[in-house]
Design a protein around this motif. Structure first.
Motif, PDB file in Angstrom:
ATOM      1  N   SER A   1       0.795  -1.230   0.000  1.00  7.41           N
ATOM      2  CA  SER A   1       0.000   0.000   0.000  1.00  7.41           C
ATOM      3  C   SER A   1       0.832   1.286   0.000  1.00  7.41           C
ATOM      4  N   ALA A   2       1.948   1.340   0.695  1.00  4.45           N
ATOM      5  CA  ALA A   2       2.735   2.571   0.750  1.00  4.45           C
ATOM      6  C   ALA A   2       3.571   2.760  -0.515  1.00  4.45           C
ATOM      7  N   LEU A   3       3.766   1.711  -1.244  1.00  7.88           N
ATOM      8  CA  LEU A   3       4.609   1.747  -2.429  1.00  7.88           C
ATOM      9  C   LEU A   3       3.728   1.816  -3.674  1.00  7.88           C
ATOM     10  N   THR A   4       3.414   3.022  -4.111  1.00  8.50           N
ATOM     11  CA  THR A   4       2.568   3.210  -5.291  1.00  8.50           C
ATOM     12  C   THR A   4       3.363   2.930  -6.556  1.00  8.50           C
ATOM     13  N   GLU A   5       2.652   2.775  -7.664  1.00  5.27           N
ATOM     14  CA  GLU A   5       3.308   2.529  -8.947  1.00  5.27           C
ATOM     15  C   GLU A   5       4.237   3.685  -9.318  1.00  5.27           C
ATOM     16  N   GLY A   6       3.820   4.921  -9.020  1.00  7.36           N
ATOM     17  CA  GLY A   6       4.648   6.087  -9.321  1.00  7.36           C
ATOM     18  C   GLY A   6       5.931   6.110  -8.516  1.00  7.36           C
ATOM     19  N   ILE A   7       5.834   5.793  -7.235  1.00  9.65           N
ATOM     20  CA  ILE A   7       7.026   5.755  -6.373  1.00  9.65           C
ATOM     21  C   ILE A   7       7.942   4.609  -6.798  1.00  9.65           C
ATOM     22  N   LEU A   8       7.335   3.486  -7.122  1.00  7.51           N
ATOM     23  CA  LEU A   8       8.118   2.335  -7.579  1.00  7.51           C
ATOM     24  C   LEU A   8       8.899   2.690  -8.848  1.00  7.51           C
ATOM     25  N   GLU A   9       8.239   3.364  -9.773  1.00 10.71           N
ATOM     26  CA  GLU A   9       8.906   3.798 -11.012  1.00 10.71           C
ATOM     27  C   GLU A   9      10.067   4.750 -10.700  1.00 10.71           C
ATOM     28  N   GLU A  10       9.828   5.663  -9.772  1.00 13.96           N
ATOM     29  CA  GLU A  10      10.874   6.613  -9.371  1.00 13.96           C
ATOM     30  C   GLU A  10      12.078   5.890  -8.778  1.00 13.96           C
TER      31      GLU A  10
END
Length: 198
Positions: A9-18
């Protein structure tokens, strides 16, 4: 990735991409590290990427660190707050530096910081003595017979002299970060030994 959203939940797709852009890690590796790091949280999942956990909890789930003779220095160097705790991003920095995809020069710069025990910006005789002691001595031996298999002080001093003579281009009696990176760059096995396997 629908089920992953609730699990991570804390790791969004956008953050993961970053994170994949900012590190030498793949999405799969980051998700795996996130899952492992989340085991420290009592709920079994990491709900905030800003959560900080004491290093002794971190070493329990990252077995690569548990028996590493330099784990205290690794934690000290990679703890962004220098508070004896690690966040998920601190662990990502560590795992990125220890990744097989990380360039040898970047690995060497991190290794230099770990081995600069006194923090003076050089690896000197005292720093190398600590390295040798950590690599050759076991804690808890009680008798001279148990010590016999380990390095003597005169041997240690000889090794230190050779290392400094070989690495210090300026013959200053200590090794700068540039000299360290240059010397380590000639060691083909270094990138493979300064590495975590996931």
């Amino acid at each position: 990735m629908g089920s992953s959203k609730s699990k991570f939940s804390a790791l969004t797709e956008g953050i993961l991409e970053e994170y994949t852009i900012l590190t030498y890690l793949s999405k799969a590796e980051i998700l795996y590290i996130y899952k492992i790091f989340g085991q420290i949280d009592q709920t079994g999942a990491l709900h905030s990427l800003n959560s900080r956990f004491p290093c002794h909890y971190v070493q329990e789930v990252f077995t690569q660190l548990k028996y590493n003779p330099f784990r205290d220095r690794i934690f000290q160097v990679f703890s962004s707050e220098e508070d004896g705790k690690m966040s998920f991003e601190d662990i990502l920095d560590l795992c990125s530096a220890m990744s097989e995809k990380c360039p040898a020069s970047v690995k060497a710069a991190w290794a230099f910081r770990i081995l600069d025990f006194d923090g003076d910006g050089f690896v000197g005789e005292d720093d190398l003595a600590q390295v040798i002691q950590r690599l050759t001595q076991r804690a808890g031996y009680r008798t001279e017979e148990e010590r016999a298999g380990y390095i003597r002080e005169d041997e240690q001093n000889h090794i230190i002299k050779i290392l400094i003579d070989e690495m210090s281009i300026e013959c200053s009696g200590k090794v700068s970060i540039q000299e360290f990176i240059h010397a380590v760059g000639k060691m083909s096995e270094f990138p493979h030994s300064f590495c975590f396997r996931f």
